[in-house]
Write a protein that holds these residues in place. Structure first.
Motif, PDB file in Angstrom:
ATOM      1  N   PRO A 164      12.704   0.196   2.566  1.00  0.00           N
ATOM      2  CA  PRO A 164      14.076   0.750   2.067  1.00  0.00           C
ATOM      3  C   PRO A 164      13.868   1.895   0.737  1.00  0.00           C
ATOM      4  N   ILE A 165      13.440   3.005   1.365  1.00  0.00           N
ATOM      5  CA  ILE A 165      13.010   3.949   0.486  1.00  0.00           C
ATOM      6  C   ILE A 165      13.217   5.311   1.124  1.00  0.00           C
ATOM      7  N   GLU A 166      13.531   6.441   0.289  1.00  0.00           N
ATOM      8  CA  GLU A 166      13.604   7.544   0.857  1.00  0.00           C
ATOM      9  C   GLU A 166      12.503   8.665   0.168  1.00  0.00           C
ATOM     10  N   SER A 167      11.959   8.233  -0.604  1.00  0.00           N
ATOM     11  CA  SER A 167      11.285   9.137  -1.718  1.00  0.00           C
ATOM     12  C   SER A 167       9.909   9.385  -0.878  1.00  0.00           C
TER      13      SER A 167
ATOM     14  N   LYS B 180       0.593  -1.378  -0.069  1.00  0.00           N
ATOM     15  CA  LYS B 180      -0.121   0.093   0.000  1.00  0.00           C
ATOM     16  C   LYS B 180       1.003   1.125   0.053  1.00  0.00           C
ATOM     17  N   SER B 181       1.808   1.280   0.507  1.00  0.00           N
ATOM     18  CA  SER B 181       2.734   2.470   0.859  1.00  0.00           C
ATOM     19  C   SER B 181       3.555   2.706  -0.621  1.00  0.00           C
ATOM     20  N   SER B 182       3.889   1.581  -1.310  1.00  0.00           N
ATOM     21  CA  SER B 182       4.707   1.419  -2.258  1.00  0.00           C
ATOM     22  C   SER B 182       3.883   2.138  -3.604  1.00  0.00           C
TER      23      SER B 182
ATOM     24  N   LYS C 256      12.135   7.869 -12.525  1.00  0.00           N
ATOM     25  CA  LYS C 256      10.780   7.760 -12.733  1.00  0.00           C
ATOM     26  C   LYS C 256      10.471   6.398 -12.022  1.00  0.00           C
ATOM     27  N   PRO C 257       9.377   6.445 -11.203  1.00  0.00           N
ATOM     28  CA  PRO C 257       8.904   5.304 -10.673  1.00  0.00           C
ATOM     29  C   PRO C 257       8.597   3.964 -11.601  1.00  0.00           C
TER      30      PRO C 257
ATOM     31  N   ASP D 119       5.567   5.607  -3.172  1.00  0.00           N
ATOM     32  CA  ASP D 119       6.731   5.334  -4.087  1.00  0.00           C
ATOM     33  C   ASP D 119       6.287   5.568  -5.561  1.00  0.00           C
ATOM     34  N   THR D 120       4.986   5.572  -5.674  1.00  0.00           N
ATOM     35  CA  THR D 120       4.370   5.521  -7.285  1.00  0.00           C
ATOM     36  C   THR D 120       3.674   6.989  -7.186  1.00  0.00           C
TER      37      THR D 120
END
Ligand code: ZN
Ligand code: ZN
Length: 648
Positions: free
Chosen positions: A621-624, A41-43, A74-75, A47-48
């Motif tokens: 594992p993301i900072e976006s 869900k967070s992705s 670009k995602p 992230d998208t």
């Protein structure tokens, strides 16, 4: 007219574990993404959708601006359309400016500064009497009002608390035709030779006229007032010419007519500790400074000053005679004994020794074998003297020795309040700005209302309408997100992640933006259940303003309130990454594959971790999730470094 897309369409989203998700989301709705942890869900949300919104924003900038920002990746996604500018409201608190507070983030502090500048009541920094500027007409009216048919003296205050003999000054007054003056409270003839002690401080007021003001003889009073104001540079003293000695002091300037101190008329900058006009000059608006700490200076408070309570000064036996007689003079002036143990001394005595006595005049007595000599002077205090020694010393050994007694402590001048004396003496509704900001939000909200009702005049109320409207609205937003217990002076870097997120949410409502995609991460975390419905009200408010609100949330009430739900799953990691159900609540409940749907239908208990992760995003594992620098409309989300690849 441009046709705005009614939907956000995503095709082939494959960020992290997403398995080529296709999704169509309605705009201007409250949307909830649900699913177990790691279901994707967070992705999709951050992230998208959010990442792509940011990327497009950067792409829309000039190539000149882009070279400073790098390029966002670009995602991993085939197609996204219908995106609006996006703002993420997350739970991170790091990176907050140490100077920012709840008041500054929400801008309530700025509106309070305007309010205080416009209708705050200034007070003298020395005697705390109200300072007000009056017109000549107002003065005449109040004199007639208070002294009708009484004999009065109109005086011009010319010297207040100044040392000197003033011989030339008296001569000059005589030449200009003045006959009498009041010197240190006594009316004297200027022609008589007046002898004043050069070392003492004096008050001098010149007698302009002696009249019985009546409405019919307004002209003579007006002349006298005018003359007094000119001679005194803006102030006026009226004295009843009888034994009762009723008096009245008036000022044409923004000044204290008693102390003859004038002030700059207040401006909003006066109430800013970041502005040179408002900051405490002793600590530069920081509220603390590196100086000598009394606790370190006096390691053994049971010693008396004479026996060396202040370690750096040592005992008086080891002092030179001159220094000894200075300390004796201070003790005599303040009225304490140097033999009293330090911890038994009155606060005033300790303060006089350590911090000095300002410009108060002290008479010192120097005794030699043959005679007794008096001399006058002032006393700076031990700590200011040590500070100046520390500043001036070129000897590193000595500096080190002094620094054993120093540390960063609360500023003594402003008591940590960061504002200068004038700003600290302006009150509204009987309280200073700092006292307003120290109240919890719910109490302040009530106080604003009551003060406006009872304490303001009609004119003041008119002036206050605009800033008060903004202040009350913003306080209301804070109440609605369950932050009634916070005070505006609370520093931003001491807030929890959930509190910081909800404050940013509250300030977004204040910003009144329209057509934005807001992405929020579990806003209900850390919130008391009874405040949850108010938080939901806030999200609905944001939607009703014309925005799309996308919430990643486990909370049942939020899911029930959402217009549109998307359930991710079925499991975490590789077992997830798919949309198992989407649509309204009714749709979700019909869907046998949706764990959330089953749970909401009451058929199954949900696999939500009983103890929630503190911050969901931190585990990914993301900072976006972080917004890009200087996104012009995202003033509430803090600019941070984007996930950027530098292009060459
Ligand atoms: Zn004063
Ligand atoms: Zn200070």
């Amino acid at each position: 007219m441009t046709l705005e897309a009614k939907e956000i369409v995503v095709k082939g989203a494959r960020e992290h574990n997403l398995q080529g998700v296709d999704l169509t989301l309605p705009k201007n709705k409250l949307i909830c993404f649900s699913g177990v942890s790691g279901s994707g869900k967070s992705s999709l949300a951050f992230d998208t959708l959010y990442a792509e919104g940011q990327r497009r924003y950067i792409e829309s900038l000039s190539s000149y601006a882009r070279q400073f920002m790098g390029q966002l990746a670009k995602p991993n996604c085939d197609h996204v359309s219908g995106l609006s500018p996006s703002i993420s409201i997350e739970q991170k608190t790091g990176g907050a400016n140490p100077r920012s507070t709840v008041g500054t983030i929400t801008e309530i502090h700025d509106y309070l500064r305007v309010l205080f500048a416009r209708i705050g009541k200034g007070h003298c920094t020395k005697c705390d009497r109200p300072i007000e500027a009056q017109s000549r007409e107002q003065m005449i009216a109040s004199i007639l009002n208070s002294f009708a048919d009484q004999k009065i003296l109109v005086l011009a205050p010319v010297v207040r608390n100044q040392k000197g003999e003033f011989r030339d000054f008296f001569d000059d007054l005589v030449r200009r035709g003045y006959i009498r003056a009041r010197v240190d409270g006594e009316i004297v003839r200027l022609a008589d030779s007046i002898k004043l002690d050069r070392q003492m401080r004096h008050h001098i007021e010149v007698v302009i006229d002696r009249i019985s003001p009546t409405k019919n003889d307004r002209l003579r009073l007006a002349d006298a007032v005018q003359q007094a104001l000119q001679l005194s540079d803006g102030s006026l003293l009226i004295l009843a010419d009888d034994d009762a000695g009723k008096s009245m002091i008036l000022s044409a300037k923004y000044a204290c007519p008693h102390c003859l101190i004038s002030f700059e008329p207040p401006s909003p900058q006066l109430f800013s500790f970041n502005s040179p006009l408002g900051m405490c000059p002793s600590c530069d608006g920081l509220g603390e400074k590196y100086t000598f700490d009394p606790d370190l200076l006096i390691p053994n408070p049971s010693l008396s000053f004479r026996d060396g309570a202040i370690e750096l000064i040592g005992s008086m036996k080891e002092m030179g005679r001159w220094r000894r007689h200075i300390f004796e003079g201070i003790a005599q002036e303040v009225g304490f004994s140097l033999d009293t143990p330090w911890n038994k001394l009155a606060a005033a005595a300790k303060s006089a020794l350590l911090h000095g006595m300002g410009d108060r005049h002290i008479t010192f007595t120097w005794r030699s074998r043959s005679k007794v000599q008096l001399h006058g002077g002032t006393w700076d205090g031990i700590i200011p003297q040590l500070n100046s020694r520390h500043r001036k010393t070129g000897n590193s050994m000595q500096r080190k020795m002094l620094e054993k007694y120093m540390r960063v402590i609360r500023c003594g001048e402003c008591a940590g309040q960061r504002l200068n004396a004038q700003a600290r003496h302006v009150r509204l509704g009987g309280k200073t700005l700092l006292e307003w900001e120290a109240m919890p939000v719910d109490e302040l909200h009530r106080f604003v209302e009551e003060t406006l009702e009872s304490n303001f005049s009609a004119v003041e109320r008119f002036i206050a309408v605009e800033p008060v409207k903004e202040i009350k609205a913003r306080l209301g937003f804070l109440l609605n997100v369950g932050l009634q217990y916070l005070s505006l002076d609370r520093r931003a870097n001491t807030l929890s992640g959930g509190e910081a997120q909800r404050i940013r949410l509250a300030s977004q409502i204040g910003s009144g933006l329209v057509g934005v995609l807001y992405v929020l991460d579990e806003p209900s975390i850390g919130l008391h259940p009874r405040d949850n419905h108010r938080l939901l009200g806030t999200l609905e408010h944001l939607r009703d303003q014309g925005n799309t609100v996308l919430v990643v949330e486990h909370d049942e009430d939020t899911m029930r309130a959402a217009d549109y739900l998307v359930d991710f799953g079925p499991g975490p990691g590789v077992r997830g990454g798919k949309v198992v159900a989407e649509g309204t609540l009714a749709h979700l409940i019909q869907e046998p594959d949706s764990i959330t749907g089953q749970y909401l239908a009451g058929r199954k208990s949900i696999a939500v971790p009983s103890k929630r992760r503190p911050i969901d995003l931190a585990t990914l594992p993301i900072e976006s999730h972080t917004p890009i620098p200087s996104f012009p409309i995202a003033q509430a989300s803090k600019p941070k470094r984007p996930r950027a690849k530098k292009t060459t």
